[in-house]
Each structure stands twice: as C-alpha cells, then as structure tokens.
Scaffold this motif. Structure first.
Motif, PDB file in Angstrom:
ATOM      1  N   ALA A 177       6.732  -3.289 -13.360  1.00 52.39           N
ATOM      2  CA  ALA A 177       6.571  -2.413 -12.200  1.00 52.39           C
ATOM      3  C   ALA A 177       5.841  -3.142 -11.072  1.00 52.39           C
ATOM      4  O   ALA A 177       6.218  -3.023  -9.901  1.00 52.39           O
ATOM      5  CB  ALA A 177       5.825  -1.142 -12.591  1.00 52.39           C
ATOM      6  N   VAL A 178       4.816  -3.912 -11.411  1.00 56.98           N
ATOM      7  CA  VAL A 178       4.077  -4.679 -10.397  1.00 56.98           C
ATOM      8  C   VAL A 178       5.007  -5.686  -9.725  1.00 56.98           C
ATOM      9  O   VAL A 178       5.019  -5.819  -8.498  1.00 56.98           O
ATOM     10  CB  VAL A 178       2.843  -5.373 -11.022  1.00 56.98           C
ATOM     11  CG1 VAL A 178       2.256  -6.414 -10.077  1.00 56.98           C
ATOM     12  CG2 VAL A 178       1.789  -4.342 -11.398  1.00 56.98           C
ATOM     13  N   VAL A 179       5.791  -6.389 -10.514  1.00 56.54           N
ATOM     14  CA  VAL A 179       6.730  -7.372  -9.963  1.00 56.54           C
ATOM     15  C   VAL A 179       7.749  -6.689  -9.051  1.00 56.54           C
ATOM     16  O   VAL A 179       8.014  -7.160  -7.935  1.00 56.54           O
ATOM     17  CB  VAL A 179       7.436  -8.164 -11.094  1.00 56.54           C
ATOM     18  CG1 VAL A 179       8.598  -8.977 -10.558  1.00 56.54           C
ATOM     19  CG2 VAL A 179       6.435  -9.054 -11.810  1.00 56.54           C
ATOM     20  N   ILE A 180       8.306  -5.578  -9.492  1.00 54.32           N
ATOM     21  CA  ILE A 180       9.318  -4.874  -8.688  1.00 54.32           C
ATOM     22  C   ILE A 180       8.733  -4.355  -7.384  1.00 54.32           C
ATOM     23  O   ILE A 180       9.328  -4.516  -6.309  1.00 54.32           O
ATOM     24  CB  ILE A 180       9.960  -3.733  -9.511  1.00 54.32           C
ATOM     25  CG1 ILE A 180      10.823  -4.314 -10.633  1.00 54.32           C
ATOM     26  CG2 ILE A 180      10.785  -2.811  -8.622  1.00 54.32           C
ATOM     27  CD1 ILE A 180      11.309  -3.293 -11.649  1.00 54.32           C
TER      28      ILE A 180
ATOM     29  N   GLN B  68       6.572   6.026 -10.651  1.00 52.93           N
ATOM     30  CA  GLN B  68       7.918   6.393 -11.113  1.00 52.93           C
ATOM     31  C   GLN B  68       8.511   5.287 -11.976  1.00 52.93           C
ATOM     32  O   GLN B  68       9.149   5.563 -12.997  1.00 52.93           O
ATOM     33  CB  GLN B  68       8.837   6.684  -9.918  1.00 52.93           C
ATOM     34  CG  GLN B  68       8.423   7.887  -9.109  1.00 52.93           C
ATOM     35  CD  GLN B  68       8.388   9.156  -9.940  1.00 52.93           C
ATOM     36  OE1 GLN B  68       9.255   9.398 -10.766  1.00 52.93           O
ATOM     37  NE2 GLN B  68       7.361   9.956  -9.744  1.00 52.93           N
ATOM     38  N   LEU B  69       8.320   4.047 -11.564  1.00 52.46           N
ATOM     39  CA  LEU B  69       8.817   2.923 -12.370  1.00 52.46           C
ATOM     40  C   LEU B  69       8.159   2.896 -13.742  1.00 52.46           C
ATOM     41  O   LEU B  69       8.839   2.672 -14.756  1.00 52.46           O
ATOM     42  CB  LEU B  69       8.563   1.593 -11.652  1.00 52.46           C
ATOM     43  CG  LEU B  69       9.552   1.188 -10.582  1.00 52.46           C
ATOM     44  CD1 LEU B  69       9.040  -0.019  -9.810  1.00 52.46           C
ATOM     45  CD2 LEU B  69      10.903   0.887 -11.192  1.00 52.46           C
TER      46      LEU B  69
ATOM     47  N   SER C 222       8.033  -4.855  -1.531  1.00 53.22           N
ATOM     48  CA  SER C 222       7.148  -5.064  -0.383  1.00 53.22           C
ATOM     49  C   SER C 222       7.571  -6.306   0.410  1.00 53.22           C
ATOM     50  O   SER C 222       7.560  -6.297   1.637  1.00 53.22           O
ATOM     51  CB  SER C 222       5.700  -5.220  -0.843  1.00 53.22           C
ATOM     52  OG  SER C 222       5.264  -4.059  -1.480  1.00 53.22           O
ATOM     53  N   LEU C 223       7.944  -7.347  -0.312  1.00 56.36           N
ATOM     54  CA  LEU C 223       8.433  -8.557   0.344  1.00 56.36           C
ATOM     55  C   LEU C 223       9.708  -8.254   1.137  1.00 56.36           C
ATOM     56  O   LEU C 223       9.851  -8.685   2.281  1.00 56.36           O
ATOM     57  CB  LEU C 223       8.693  -9.652  -0.694  1.00 56.36           C
ATOM     58  CG  LEU C 223       9.258 -10.964  -0.163  1.00 56.36           C
ATOM     59  CD1 LEU C 223       8.278 -11.627   0.798  1.00 56.36           C
ATOM     60  CD2 LEU C 223       9.595 -11.899  -1.314  1.00 56.36           C
ATOM     61  N   ALA C 224      10.606  -7.501   0.538  1.00 54.12           N
ATOM     62  CA  ALA C 224      11.856  -7.142   1.227  1.00 54.12           C
ATOM     63  C   ALA C 224      11.575  -6.331   2.484  1.00 54.12           C
ATOM     64  O   ALA C 224      12.185  -6.573   3.531  1.00 54.12           O
ATOM     65  CB  ALA C 224      12.769  -6.366   0.279  1.00 54.12           C
ATOM     66  N   VAL C 225      10.641  -5.402   2.398  1.00 48.44           N
ATOM     67  CA  VAL C 225      10.305  -4.587   3.578  1.00 48.44           C
ATOM     68  C   VAL C 225       9.729  -5.468   4.686  1.00 48.44           C
ATOM     69  O   VAL C 225      10.135  -5.360   5.845  1.00 48.44           O
ATOM     70  CB  VAL C 225       9.310  -3.459   3.211  1.00 48.44           C
ATOM     71  CG1 VAL C 225       8.719  -2.813   4.448  1.00 48.44           C
ATOM     72  CG2 VAL C 225       9.987  -2.414   2.340  1.00 48.44           C
TER      73      VAL C 225
ATOM     74  N   TYR D 247       0.834  -1.202   0.000  1.00 50.06           N
ATOM     75  CA  TYR D 247       0.000   0.000   0.000  1.00 50.06           C
ATOM     76  C   TYR D 247       0.874   1.259   0.000  1.00 50.06           C
ATOM     77  O   TYR D 247       0.588   2.216  -0.711  1.00 50.06           O
ATOM     78  CB  TYR D 247      -0.925  -0.028   1.225  1.00 50.06           C
ATOM     79  CG  TYR D 247      -1.551   1.298   1.547  1.00 50.06           C
ATOM     80  CD1 TYR D 247      -2.584   1.810   0.778  1.00 50.06           C
ATOM     81  CD2 TYR D 247      -1.098   2.041   2.629  1.00 50.06           C
ATOM     82  CE1 TYR D 247      -3.150   3.038   1.072  1.00 50.06           C
ATOM     83  CE2 TYR D 247      -1.656   3.270   2.929  1.00 50.06           C
ATOM     84  CZ  TYR D 247      -2.682   3.759   2.154  1.00 50.06           C
ATOM     85  OH  TYR D 247      -3.242   4.970   2.448  1.00 50.06           O
ATOM     86  N   LEU D 248       1.936   1.251   0.794  1.00 51.42           N
ATOM     87  CA  LEU D 248       2.800   2.423   0.886  1.00 51.42           C
ATOM     88  C   LEU D 248       3.622   2.648  -0.388  1.00 51.42           C
ATOM     89  O   LEU D 248       3.878   3.786  -0.767  1.00 51.42           O
ATOM     90  CB  LEU D 248       3.749   2.283   2.077  1.00 51.42           C
ATOM     91  CG  LEU D 248       3.117   2.351   3.459  1.00 51.42           C
ATOM     92  CD1 LEU D 248       4.173   2.096   4.524  1.00 51.42           C
ATOM     93  CD2 LEU D 248       2.429   3.676   3.683  1.00 51.42           C
ATOM     94  N   LEU D 249       4.051   1.568  -1.018  1.00 53.24           N
ATOM     95  CA  LEU D 249       4.983   1.680  -2.143  1.00 53.24           C
ATOM     96  C   LEU D 249       4.322   1.738  -3.514  1.00 53.24           C
ATOM     97  O   LEU D 249       4.918   2.258  -4.451  1.00 53.24           O
ATOM     98  CB  LEU D 249       5.950   0.492  -2.130  1.00 53.24           C
ATOM     99  CG  LEU D 249       6.859   0.353  -0.916  1.00 53.24           C
ATOM    100  CD1 LEU D 249       7.616  -0.970  -0.982  1.00 53.24           C
ATOM    101  CD2 LEU D 249       7.816   1.524  -0.835  1.00 53.24           C
ATOM    102  N   HIS D 250       3.123   1.214  -3.655  1.00 55.17           N
ATOM    103  CA  HIS D 250       2.582   0.997  -4.993  1.00 55.17           C
ATOM    104  C   HIS D 250       2.433   2.284  -5.792  1.00 55.17           C
ATOM    105  O   HIS D 250       2.711   2.295  -6.984  1.00 55.17           O
ATOM    106  CB  HIS D 250       1.257   0.244  -4.938  1.00 55.17           C
ATOM    107  CG  HIS D 250       0.058   1.094  -4.684  1.00 55.17           C
ATOM    108  ND1 HIS D 250      -0.280   1.518  -3.420  1.00 55.17           N
ATOM    109  CD2 HIS D 250      -0.855   1.607  -5.532  1.00 55.17           C
ATOM    110  CE1 HIS D 250      -1.379   2.264  -3.505  1.00 55.17           C
ATOM    111  NE2 HIS D 250      -1.752   2.327  -4.762  1.00 55.17           N
TER     112      HIS D 250
END
Length: 102
Positions: A58-61, A39-40, A66-69, A30-33
C-alpha cells in the motif's frame, strides 16, 4: 548563508532533481495516503495478504500514485490555471472603472 547555496549547487543534478521531485510528492502523498491507503490495506488483507506485506505494498502504491500526480497531473492543471489567471489579469488590468460622482 551563501556558502550553503554554493555547496548545494555543487551537488549532482540528478540528486537535486530527485530531491525536488520528492518535495513535489509531499502534498499529493498527504492527500492520498489516508483515503487510498486505508482502502488498499483493507482490499489487500481481504485478498489474504499478511498485514505487513499489505502495508508495504500500500505504501509503494500510494507513493507511485503521488509521483504520478506530481509528474503528470499537476503540470497540465498548473498550465491551464496559469493561462486562465494571466488572461483574467490582463482583462482586469485593462478594466476601467467609472469615476465616482461622490
């Protein structure tokens, strides 16, 4: 109600862990999308990618970010905050206020 609990607990552990991880990814997603995703998209289309391919990438990245966070960003921060608030709670619990003169 208890039947669902028993049925869910019988599901494979790997599946349950995956569902838990996906649930943990929702807030970072939610925060990053929007901020990162837009921008991507702009960057990838400026590089010459078709809009659909840029969107998919962009969706994959954003999902990987989000997974990394949720896997490597939140746990250390949560540990530090838990330690800080535990210590703060111990200080407050040991704090004695003066009696009121009123």
């Amino acid at each position: 109600m208890p039947t669902y609990s028993r049925q869910i607990s019988r599901l494979p552990t790997a599946f349950l862990q995956s569902v838990k991880t996906l649930g943990s990814m929702t807030y970072p997603l939610y925060l990053l999308h929007f901020a990162i995703g837009v921008q991507l998209l702009d960057w990838l289309t400026d590089l010459g990618m078709t809009p659909l391919l840029a969107l998919a990438l962009a969706v994959v990245i954003v999902c990987l970010m989000s997974l990394a966070v949720c896997k490597w960003g939140e746990p250390p921060i949560r540990s530090v905050l838990r330690l800080v608030f535990d210590r703060l709670g111990q200080r407050i619990a040991g704090f004695q206020t003066k009696e009121s003169r009123v």
